[in-house]
Design a protein around this motif. Sequence first.
Motif, PDB file in Angstrom:
ATOM      1  N   HIS A  23       0.853  -1.186   0.000  1.00 59.91           N
ATOM      2  CA  HIS A  23       0.000   0.000   0.000  1.00 59.91           C
ATOM      3  C   HIS A  23       0.885   1.231   0.000  1.00 59.91           C
ATOM      4  CE1 HIS A  23      -3.476  -2.513   0.660  1.00 59.91           C
ATOM      5  NE2 HIS A  23      -2.846  -3.101   1.665  1.00 59.91           N
ATOM      6  N   LEU A  24       0.892   1.946  -1.115  1.00 57.71           N
ATOM      7  CA  LEU A  24       1.698   3.159  -1.235  1.00 57.71           C
ATOM      8  C   LEU A  24       1.253   4.182  -0.191  1.00 57.71           C
ATOM      9  CD1 LEU A  24       2.593   4.947  -4.520  1.00 57.71           C
ATOM     10  CD2 LEU A  24       1.415   6.219  -2.722  1.00 57.71           C
ATOM     11  N   ALA A  25       2.209   4.857   0.439  1.00 61.95           N
ATOM     12  CA  ALA A  25       1.887   5.841   1.475  1.00 61.95           C
ATOM     13  C   ALA A  25       2.886   6.979   1.421  1.00 61.95           C
ATOM     14  CB  ALA A  25       1.904   5.187   2.859  1.00 61.95           C
ATOM     15  N   LEU A  26       2.429   8.171   1.774  1.00 64.59           N
ATOM     16  CA  LEU A  26       3.327   9.316   1.842  1.00 64.59           C
ATOM     17  C   LEU A  26       4.179   9.239   3.102  1.00 64.59           C
ATOM     18  CD1 LEU A  26       1.070  12.337   0.795  1.00 64.59           C
ATOM     19  CD2 LEU A  26       2.438  10.831  -0.646  1.00 64.59           C
ATOM     20  N   THR A  27       5.412   9.669   2.986  1.00 63.99           N
ATOM     21  CA  THR A  27       6.278   9.807   4.147  1.00 63.99           C
ATOM     22  C   THR A  27       5.905  11.099   4.871  1.00 63.99           C
ATOM     23  OG1 THR A  27       7.928  11.071   2.925  1.00 63.99           O
ATOM     24  CG2 THR A  27       8.129   8.652   2.870  1.00 63.99           C
ATOM     25  N   PRO A  28       6.419  11.325   6.075  1.00 66.94           N
ATOM     26  CA  PRO A  28       6.162  12.623   6.729  1.00 66.94           C
ATOM     27  C   PRO A  28       6.574  13.798   5.853  1.00 66.94           C
ATOM     28  CG  PRO A  28       7.031  11.062   8.318  1.00 66.94           C
ATOM     29  CD  PRO A  28       7.107  10.378   6.983  1.00 66.94           C
ATOM     30  N   ALA A  29       7.711  13.680   5.164  1.00 67.34           N
ATOM     31  CA  ALA A  29       8.123  14.745   4.244  1.00 67.34           C
ATOM     32  C   ALA A  29       7.138  14.879   3.095  1.00 67.34           C
ATOM     33  CB  ALA A  29       9.525  14.464   3.716  1.00 67.34           C
ATOM     34  N   GLY A  30       6.577  13.744   2.654  1.00 65.71           N
ATOM     35  CA  GLY A  30       5.597  13.773   1.581  1.00 65.71           C
ATOM     36  C   GLY A  30       4.333  14.497   1.977  1.00 65.71           C
ATOM     37  N   HIS A  31       3.875  14.268   3.214  1.00 65.27           N
ATOM     38  CA  HIS A  31       2.677  14.970   3.688  1.00 65.27           C
ATOM     39  C   HIS A  31       2.913  16.472   3.724  1.00 65.27           C
ATOM     40  CE1 HIS A  31      -0.035  11.703   4.682  1.00 65.27           C
ATOM     41  NE2 HIS A  31       0.960  11.029   5.237  1.00 65.27           N
ATOM     42  N   GLU A  32       4.071  16.886   4.202  1.00 62.91           N
ATOM     43  CA  GLU A  32       4.370  18.318   4.259  1.00 62.91           C
ATOM     44  C   GLU A  32       4.473  18.906   2.858  1.00 62.91           C
ATOM     45  OE1 GLU A  32       7.720  21.401   6.087  1.00 62.91           O
ATOM     46  OE2 GLU A  32       7.786  19.261   6.585  1.00 62.91           O
ATOM     47  N   PHE A  33       5.150  18.179   1.952  1.00 61.88           N
ATOM     48  CA  PHE A  33       5.318  18.695   0.588  1.00 61.88           C
ATOM     49  C   PHE A  33       3.987  18.736  -0.140  1.00 61.88           C
ATOM     50  CE2 PHE A  33       6.371  18.285  -3.954  1.00 61.88           C
ATOM     51  CZ  PHE A  33       7.139  19.422  -4.094  1.00 61.88           C
ATOM     52  N   ARG A  34       3.091  17.821   0.174  1.00 65.41           N
ATOM     53  CA  ARG A  34       1.779  17.807  -0.490  1.00 65.41           C
ATOM     54  C   ARG A  34       1.055  19.127  -0.272  1.00 65.41           C
ATOM     55  NH1 ARG A  34      -3.152  13.442   0.608  1.00 65.41           N
ATOM     56  NH2 ARG A  34      -4.584  14.279  -0.957  1.00 65.41           N
ATOM     57  N   ARG A  35       1.099  19.633   0.940  1.00 69.77           N
ATOM     58  CA  ARG A  35       0.433  20.902   1.227  1.00 69.77           C
ATOM     59  C   ARG A  35       1.050  22.030   0.411  1.00 69.77           C
ATOM     60  NH1 ARG A  35       0.630  18.446   6.501  1.00 69.77           N
ATOM     61  NH2 ARG A  35       2.578  19.509   7.003  1.00 69.77           N
ATOM     62  N   ASN A  36       2.375  22.061   0.357  1.00 67.88           N
ATOM     63  CA  ASN A  36       3.056  23.126  -0.377  1.00 67.88           C
ATOM     64  C   ASN A  36       2.808  23.008  -1.876  1.00 67.88           C
ATOM     65  OD1 ASN A  36       4.107  24.055   2.034  1.00 67.88           O
ATOM     66  ND2 ASN A  36       5.973  22.841   1.871  1.00 67.88           N
ATOM     67  N   ALA A  37       2.824  21.774  -2.389  1.00 66.77           N
ATOM     68  CA  ALA A  37       2.607  21.570  -3.820  1.00 66.77           C
ATOM     69  C   ALA A  37       1.193  21.974  -4.219  1.00 66.77           C
ATOM     70  CB  ALA A  37       2.878  20.112  -4.182  1.00 66.77           C
ATOM     71  N   ALA A  38       0.212  21.608  -3.389  1.00 64.98           N
ATOM     72  CA  ALA A  38      -1.172  21.971  -3.691  1.00 64.98           C
ATOM     73  C   ALA A  38      -1.351  23.484  -3.700  1.00 64.98           C
ATOM     74  CB  ALA A  38      -2.110  21.326  -2.681  1.00 64.98           C
ATOM     75  N   ALA A  39      -0.722  24.171  -2.735  1.00 65.98           N
ATOM     76  CA  ALA A  39      -0.821  25.630  -2.681  1.00 65.98           C
ATOM     77  C   ALA A  39      -0.149  26.257  -3.899  1.00 65.98           C
ATOM     78  CB  ALA A  39      -0.188  26.148  -1.395  1.00 65.98           C
ATOM     79  N   ALA A  40       0.989  25.692  -4.331  1.00 65.79           N
ATOM     80  CA  ALA A  40       1.698  26.227  -5.494  1.00 65.79           C
ATOM     81  C   ALA A  40       0.880  26.069  -6.767  1.00 65.79           C
ATOM     82  CB  ALA A  40       3.051  25.529  -5.638  1.00 65.79           C
ATOM     83  N   ILE A  41       0.281  24.897  -6.940  1.00 63.74           N
ATOM     84  CA  ILE A  41      -0.541  24.665  -8.137  1.00 63.74           C
ATOM     85  C   ILE A  41      -1.751  25.594  -8.137  1.00 63.74           C
ATOM     86  CG2 ILE A  41      -2.090  23.007  -9.226  1.00 63.74           C
ATOM     87  CD1 ILE A  41       0.775  22.440  -9.879  1.00 63.74           C
ATOM     88  N   ALA A  42      -2.383  25.750  -6.975  1.00 61.01           N
ATOM     89  CA  ALA A  42      -3.548  26.635  -6.888  1.00 61.01           C
ATOM     90  C   ALA A  42      -3.172  28.072  -7.237  1.00 61.01           C
ATOM     91  CB  ALA A  42      -4.153  26.569  -5.496  1.00 61.01           C
ATOM     92  N   ALA A  43      -2.003  28.521  -6.762  1.00 55.32           N
ATOM     93  CA  ALA A  43      -1.563  29.886  -7.042  1.00 55.32           C
ATOM     94  C   ALA A  43      -1.285  30.080  -8.527  1.00 55.32           C
ATOM     95  CB  ALA A  43      -0.317  30.203  -6.222  1.00 55.32           C
ATOM     96  N   VAL A  44      -0.649  29.099  -9.151  1.00 50.47           N
ATOM     97  CA  VAL A  44      -0.347  29.198 -10.584  1.00 50.47           C
ATOM     98  C   VAL A  44      -1.633  29.210 -11.395  1.00 50.47           C
ATOM     99  CG1 VAL A  44       0.678  27.992 -12.545  1.00 50.47           C
ATOM    100  CG2 VAL A  44       1.947  28.195 -10.410  1.00 50.47           C
ATOM    101  N   GLU A  45      -2.560  28.304 -11.070  1.00 49.73           N
ATOM    102  CA  GLU A  45      -3.808  28.243 -11.820  1.00 49.73           C
ATOM    103  C   GLU A  45      -4.610  29.533 -11.680  1.00 49.73           C
ATOM    104  OE1 GLU A  45      -5.678  24.736 -10.359  1.00 49.73           O
ATOM    105  OE2 GLU A  45      -4.636  23.413 -11.786  1.00 49.73           O
ATOM    106  N   HIS A  46      -4.584  30.102 -10.488  1.00 49.51           N
ATOM    107  CA  HIS A  46      -5.309  31.359 -10.301  1.00 49.51           C
ATOM    108  C   HIS A  46      -4.650  32.493 -11.083  1.00 49.51           C
ATOM    109  CE1 HIS A  46      -7.594  34.587  -8.630  1.00 49.51           C
ATOM    110  NE2 HIS A  46      -6.568  35.092  -7.991  1.00 49.51           N
ATOM    111  N   ALA A  47      -3.314  32.520 -11.110  1.00 46.09           N
ATOM    112  CA  ALA A  47      -2.607  33.569 -11.840  1.00 46.09           C
ATOM    113  C   ALA A  47      -2.866  33.468 -13.343  1.00 46.09           C
ATOM    114  CB  ALA A  47      -1.110  33.482 -11.559  1.00 46.09           C
ATOM    115  N   LEU A  48      -2.923  32.254 -13.860  1.00 46.66           N
ATOM    116  CA  LEU A  48      -3.100  32.058 -15.292  1.00 46.66           C
ATOM    117  C   LEU A  48      -4.556  32.169 -15.722  1.00 46.66           C
ATOM    118  CD1 LEU A  48      -0.625  29.090 -15.891  1.00 46.66           C
ATOM    119  CD2 LEU A  48      -0.241  31.529 -16.293  1.00 46.66           C
TER     120      LEU A  48
END
Length: 287
Positions: free
Chosen positions: A56-81
């Motif tokens: 069962h694939l699972a995120l590491t603790p670093a993965g959970h933290e990066f997920r939040r940052n990645a989601a925020a980055a994608i949302a910011a880019v999509e809103h800008a474009l």
Amino acid sequence: MTIELRHLRGFLAIAEESNLTRAAARLHLTQPALTRTLQQLEAHLGVRLVDRSTHHLALTPAGHEFRRNAAAAIAAVEHALDPDRSRRLPVRLGHAWSALGAHTTSLQRRWKRAHPETVLEVLRLDERSAGLASGAVDVAVLRGPVTVPDVPGVTVAHLMREPRLAAVADDSPLAGRATLTLADLASHPLALNTVTGSTSLALWPPGAAPTQVVPVKNTDDWLAVIIAGDAVGVTAAGTAAMHPNPAVRYVPLTDAPPVDVILAWREPVTHPAVPDLLRLAHDVVRR
């Protein structure tokens, strides 16, 4: 190498699907191609984001933290474009129980009238941060004692205070009382939501707390044991508004402190409508 948006999108698809094959199909990629994308991202960051050592694939603790940052980055880019498109995406308000209590319906109806282009999703998530830590929501309603989620960039604002109530079965001897005290409940088993609840034995003076606890994990189970007469409960007024039940009597507690209700969100915001939602929530409560 240069990290591109495709690396972030690939990682987020893996995080959401918890499966490389499904994530690759969703992105119209082959599994080896998506695996290479993930490996490139992990090499660039110097950390492992996904634990692939189990079935069962699972995120590491670093993965959970990066997920939040990645989601925020994608949302910011999509809103800008494409700001119009990002506004058409639902804005998500999370809560662990009772949402905004008696103000919930007013918030939903006023939002729909004022922002017909943006759907407001009110989501119950049985976790302490009401979905904010996992990135499942844009704004979270939290009830005290509040622990601010361990998420970078979290901002909180006090919304209101709710009085505490006792919750007892309608056939309990306590149900006929106009008011109750904490001492009135001390001789009864106490239902405690150990995952997201705002009640603990610390409400009672030392040595005066209930001696028997019935642990539960969500509001539905909490109500079930009270309806059965197996326990009594202590909750905030929002519960009575959102979970009325003819088999449960909510009785004011005269000596219990109120419950603080706060709003929490991340900066930068994950949806352009977040500021509007925060303003409307405060306005609804003031009225």
